[in-house]
Design a protein around this motif. Structure first.
Motif, short mmCIF file in Angstrom:
data_model
loop_
_atom_site.label_atom_id
_atom_site.label_comp_id
_atom_site.label_asym_id
_atom_site.label_seq_id
_atom_site.Cartn_x
_atom_site.Cartn_y
_atom_site.Cartn_z
N MET A 28 0.69 -1.36 -0.02
CA MET A 28 0.01 -0.01 -0.10
C MET A 28 1.06 1.46 -0.15
N ASP A 29 0.56 2.35 -0.69
CA ASP A 29 1.30 3.62 -0.99
C ASP A 29 0.78 4.32 0.11
N ASN A 30 1.66 4.50 1.07
CA ASN A 30 1.16 5.38 2.55
C ASN A 30 1.04 6.81 2.01
N LEU A 31 1.71 7.06 1.10
CA LEU A 31 1.46 8.84 0.77
C LEU A 31 0.47 8.95 0.01
N LYS A 32 0.02 8.00 -0.63
CA LYS A 32 -1.19 8.09 -1.59
C LYS A 32 -2.53 8.00 -0.64
N VAL A 33 -2.41 7.20 0.26
CA VAL A 33 -3.39 7.10 1.38
C VAL A 33 -3.72 8.58 1.99
N ALA A 34 -2.48 9.16 2.60
CA ALA A 34 -2.67 10.54 3.18
C ALA A 34 -3.06 11.61 2.25
N LYS A 35 -2.66 11.43 1.03
CA LYS A 35 -3.09 12.29 -0.08
C LYS A 35 -4.55 12.64 -0.31
N GLU A 36 -5.00 11.21 -0.59
CA GLU A 36 -6.38 11.00 -0.88
C GLU A 36 -7.34 11.56 0.32
N LYS A 37 -7.03 11.09 1.48
CA LYS A 37 -7.88 11.44 2.54
C LYS A 37 -7.79 13.03 2.81
N MET A 38 -6.58 13.74 2.59
CA MET A 38 -6.60 15.31 2.52
C MET A 38 -7.49 15.73 1.72
N ILE A 39 -7.52 15.19 0.40
CA ILE A 39 -8.30 15.80 -0.66
C ILE A 39 -9.83 15.60 -0.67
N ILE A 40 -9.82 14.22 -0.43
CA ILE A 40 -11.35 13.75 -0.34
C ILE A 40 -12.21 14.30 0.90
N ASP A 41 -11.58 14.19 1.91
CA ASP A 41 -12.30 14.85 3.28
C ASP A 41 -11.68 16.20 3.63
N ASN A 42 -11.33 16.92 2.88
CA ASN A 42 -10.94 18.34 3.01
C ASN A 42 -10.39 18.38 4.39
N ARG A 43 -9.20 17.74 4.51
CA ARG A 43 -8.31 17.63 5.69
C ARG A 43 -7.13 18.86 5.37
N LYS B 129 7.86 5.24 11.14
CA LYS B 129 8.11 5.86 9.96
C LYS B 129 6.55 6.35 9.47
N ILE B 130 6.66 7.79 9.38
CA ILE B 130 5.31 8.24 9.13
C ILE B 130 5.35 8.93 7.62
N TYR B 131 4.06 9.07 6.96
CA TYR B 131 3.77 9.69 5.80
C TYR B 131 2.92 11.15 6.02
N ILE B 132 3.38 12.26 5.50
CA ILE B 132 2.55 13.34 5.78
C ILE B 132 2.08 14.09 4.46
N SER B 133 0.69 14.48 4.79
CA SER B 133 0.26 15.08 3.45
C SER B 133 -0.46 16.35 4.20
N ASP B 134 0.15 17.70 3.71
CA ASP B 134 -0.40 18.75 4.29
C ASP B 134 -0.69 19.78 3.38
N ARG B 135 -1.43 20.81 3.47
CA ARG B 135 -1.83 21.94 2.42
C ARG B 135 -0.59 22.70 2.19
N PHE B 136 -0.18 23.29 3.09
CA PHE B 136 1.09 24.33 3.03
C PHE B 136 2.15 23.78 3.91
N ILE B 137 3.41 24.02 3.42
CA ILE B 137 4.65 23.96 4.01
C ILE B 137 5.47 25.01 4.04
N GLY B 138 5.65 25.74 4.85
CA GLY B 138 6.91 26.46 4.88
C GLY B 138 7.96 26.18 6.15
N GLY B 139 8.68 27.15 6.41
CA GLY B 139 9.54 26.73 7.32
C GLY B 139 9.26 26.36 8.69
N GLY B 140 8.09 26.87 9.42
CA GLY B 140 7.64 26.36 10.42
C GLY B 140 7.39 24.84 10.35
N ALA B 141 6.60 24.61 9.40
CA ALA B 141 6.25 23.21 9.18
C ALA B 141 7.43 22.25 9.09
N ALA B 142 8.30 22.79 8.21
CA ALA B 142 9.52 22.15 8.09
C ALA B 142 10.41 21.65 9.34
#
Length: 142
Positions: free
Chosen positions: A1-16, A49-62
């Protein structure tokens, strides 16, 4: 299973705003705005090990991503600043993004995002974290 794909789809579909996947399972998600989801995630103390999907990443999030107890393997974001991208990639984190920008702006678009300012002014993570916490408390975001 593609962990990043799961995270990305959940973010997009459920507007997270932030979704984290570990071993194919969603272990954290948030619809809060700004840096608060990353702040909350940091305080969860996840490991492994974690995989993250986030709307915006700047210096603080990094900075949060690099200082999680967990090891971030891959990140997806809609928008990332050049500085954040360079920082994450320099630490071996694979980053997928839709758009790269010079800087993350505030909501009115006329200055740096306040979190970016705090991040730029504080290289030490603990100092950054404490200043950010004070800002979030002062603005009643936490």
């Amino acid at each position: 299973m593609d962990n990043l794909k799961v995270a990305k789809e959940k973010m997009i579909i459920d507007n997270r705003s932030l979704v984290v996947v570990k071993n194919g399972q969603i272990v954290f998600e948030s619809s809060k705005k700004g840096i608060v989801p990353m702040y909350d995630l940091y305080n969860e103390g996840l490991t492994g090990k974690i995989y993250i999907s986030d709307r915006f990443i700047g210096g603080g999030a990094a900075k949060f991503i690099l200082n999680f107890e967990a090891s971030t393997v891959e990140v997806f974001t809609n928008i990332i600043s050049k500085g954040a991208l360079n920082l994450l990639e320099s630490k071996g984190i694979k980053v997928e993004y839709k758009k790269i920008v010079d800087k993350i702006l505030n909501r009115t678009g006329d200055d740096f995002c306040p979190v970016e300012k705090i991040s730029m002014e504080n290289d030490d993570f603990n100092v950054f974290y404490n200043k950010l916490r004070d800002f979030l408390l002062q603005t009643k975001q936490i």
